[in-house]
Design an enzyme around this catalytic site. Structure first.
Site, short mmCIF file in Angstrom:
data_model
loop_
_atom_site.label_atom_id
_atom_site.label_comp_id
_atom_site.label_asym_id
_atom_site.label_seq_id
_atom_site.Cartn_x
_atom_site.Cartn_y
_atom_site.Cartn_z
N ASN A 45 -14.02 8.67 -30.68
CA ASN A 45 -13.62 8.09 -31.95
C ASN A 45 -12.24 8.67 -32.23
O ASN A 45 -12.11 9.79 -32.71
CB ASN A 45 -14.60 8.44 -33.07
CG ASN A 45 -14.25 7.75 -34.37
OD1 ASN A 45 -13.11 7.33 -34.58
ND2 ASN A 45 -15.22 7.63 -35.26
N ALA A 84 -7.45 7.20 -36.58
CA ALA A 84 -6.23 6.41 -36.76
C ALA A 84 -5.40 6.30 -35.49
O ALA A 84 -4.65 5.33 -35.33
CB ALA A 84 -5.39 7.00 -37.89
N PRO A 139 -8.55 12.47 -35.81
CA PRO A 139 -8.09 12.94 -37.12
C PRO A 139 -8.97 12.50 -38.28
O PRO A 139 -9.46 11.38 -38.32
CB PRO A 139 -6.69 12.34 -37.25
CG PRO A 139 -6.62 11.24 -36.27
CD PRO A 139 -7.57 11.59 -35.17
N ASN A 140 -9.16 13.44 -39.17
CA ASN A 140 -9.88 13.28 -40.44
C ASN A 140 -11.39 13.15 -40.29
O ASN A 140 -12.10 13.10 -41.29
CB ASN A 140 -9.32 12.11 -41.26
CG ASN A 140 -7.86 12.32 -41.58
OD1 ASN A 140 -7.47 13.38 -42.08
ND2 ASN A 140 -7.03 11.34 -41.27
N TYR A 185 -17.74 5.87 -44.83
CA TYR A 185 -18.15 6.72 -43.71
C TYR A 185 -19.51 7.40 -43.90
O TYR A 185 -19.96 8.12 -43.01
CB TYR A 185 -17.08 7.79 -43.45
CG TYR A 185 -15.75 7.19 -43.08
CD1 TYR A 185 -15.54 6.65 -41.83
CD2 TYR A 185 -14.71 7.14 -44.00
CE1 TYR A 185 -14.33 6.08 -41.48
CE2 TYR A 185 -13.49 6.58 -43.66
CZ TYR A 185 -13.31 6.05 -42.41
OH TYR A 185 -12.10 5.49 -42.07
N ARG A 243 -15.36 12.53 -46.96
CA ARG A 243 -14.28 11.55 -46.96
C ARG A 243 -14.84 10.14 -47.19
O ARG A 243 -15.64 9.65 -46.42
CB ARG A 243 -13.58 11.59 -45.60
CG ARG A 243 -12.55 10.51 -45.41
CD ARG A 243 -12.07 10.48 -43.97
NE ARG A 243 -11.11 9.40 -43.79
CZ ARG A 243 -10.83 8.84 -42.64
NH1 ARG A 243 -11.41 9.26 -41.54
NH2 ARG A 243 -9.95 7.87 -42.57
N GLU A 259 -15.27 3.63 -26.77
CA GLU A 259 -14.59 3.72 -28.06
C GLU A 259 -15.61 3.49 -29.18
O GLU A 259 -16.37 2.53 -29.12
CB GLU A 259 -13.48 2.67 -28.13
CG GLU A 259 -12.74 2.62 -29.44
CD GLU A 259 -11.71 1.50 -29.49
OE1 GLU A 259 -11.26 1.17 -30.61
OE2 GLU A 259 -11.35 0.93 -28.43
N ARG A 287 -11.92 -4.29 -42.39
CA ARG A 287 -11.03 -3.40 -43.16
C ARG A 287 -9.59 -3.90 -43.09
O ARG A 287 -9.34 -5.06 -42.78
CB ARG A 287 -11.18 -1.98 -42.63
CG ARG A 287 -12.64 -1.49 -42.83
CD ARG A 287 -12.85 -0.07 -42.47
NE ARG A 287 -12.00 0.79 -43.31
CZ ARG A 287 -11.73 2.04 -42.99
NH1 ARG A 287 -12.20 2.58 -41.88
NH2 ARG A 287 -10.97 2.77 -43.79
N HIS A 334 -16.36 3.55 -33.54
CA HIS A 334 -15.92 3.59 -34.94
C HIS A 334 -17.15 3.55 -35.82
O HIS A 334 -18.08 2.79 -35.56
CB HIS A 334 -14.99 2.42 -35.28
CG HIS A 334 -13.77 2.40 -34.42
ND1 HIS A 334 -12.71 3.25 -34.63
CD2 HIS A 334 -13.48 1.67 -33.32
CE1 HIS A 334 -11.79 3.02 -33.69
NE2 HIS A 334 -12.24 2.08 -32.89
#
Length: 148
Positions: A71, A74, A9-10, A22, A17, A95, A104, A97
Site C-alpha cells: 500500500n 500517495a 506514507p500516513n 480508513y 486518520r 497493490e 475519491r 488500497h
C-alpha cells in the site's frame, strides 16, 4: 512461505486518520488477526513515510520473499521509482488500497505502479490486505473456505 507487507506514507496514522475513509482500527491492531488467519505464512510488516525507504525494503526482500503486499499510499499516484523497483524484483507485488480510490478525488484514479503489479485490490477496508495475502498463497484458502 514469507510475505512482506509494506505501507507507505500516513498509513502509520490508521485508526486516527480520517476514520470515515480508513476506519477506526490501527494496522498494528489488525496485523495479529491476519497472522492468526495464516499461521503457516510468515507475515512481516514495514511502514515508512519515505519513498526511498519503501524502495530499500522492496529491494531487501524482493529476491527472497514469496510476495509483497504494497500500500504505497500517495506514492501510488506519483512514483515512477516504485514502479521501476517492482519491475526489478522477482517477488510478485499486489497493490492494496483500503478505500476505493475510484470513488475519491480524480488524482487518485491513476496508479503509477499498477502496471508493474500482479494485481490491485481496493475498497475493502483492512480486509484488502487479507485478500492480497490470499492471492499470494497457493491452494485453497485457510480453514476450508473455498478456493480461488
Amino acid at each position: 512461505m514469507k510475505i512482506q507487507i509494506i505501507n507507505g506514507p500516513n498509513l502509520n496514522l490508521l485508526g486516527r486518520r480520517e476514520p470515515g475513509i480508513y476506519g477506526s482500527e490501527s494496522f498494528e491492531a489488525y496485523l495479529p488477526q491476519l497472522r492468526e488467519r495464516y499461521p503457516d505464512v510468515q507475515i512481516d510488516y514495514f511502514q515508512s513515510n519515505v519513498e526511498g525507504e519503501l524502495i530499500n525494503k522492496m529491494q531487501e526482500v524482493g529476491f527472497d520473499y514469496d510476495g509483497i503486499v504494497l500500500n504505497a499510499g500517495a506514492y501510488t499516484h506519483t512514483s515512477v521509482a516504485l514502479h521501476d523497483c517492482i519491475r526489478a524484483i522477482p517477488a510478485p507485488v499486489v497493490e492494496v488500497h483500503i478505500s476505493n480510490v475510484h470513488q475519491r478525488e480524480e488524482f487518485r484514479h491513476h496508479s503509477m505502479i499498477s502496471s508493474a503489479c500482479r494485481g490491485v485490490i481496493c475498497g475493502f477496508g483492512l480486509d484488502s490486505y487479507r485478500l492480497a495475502v490470499e492471492s499470494l498463497t497457493p491452494g485453497p484458502s485457510p480453514r476450508g473456505e473455498g478456493s480461488r
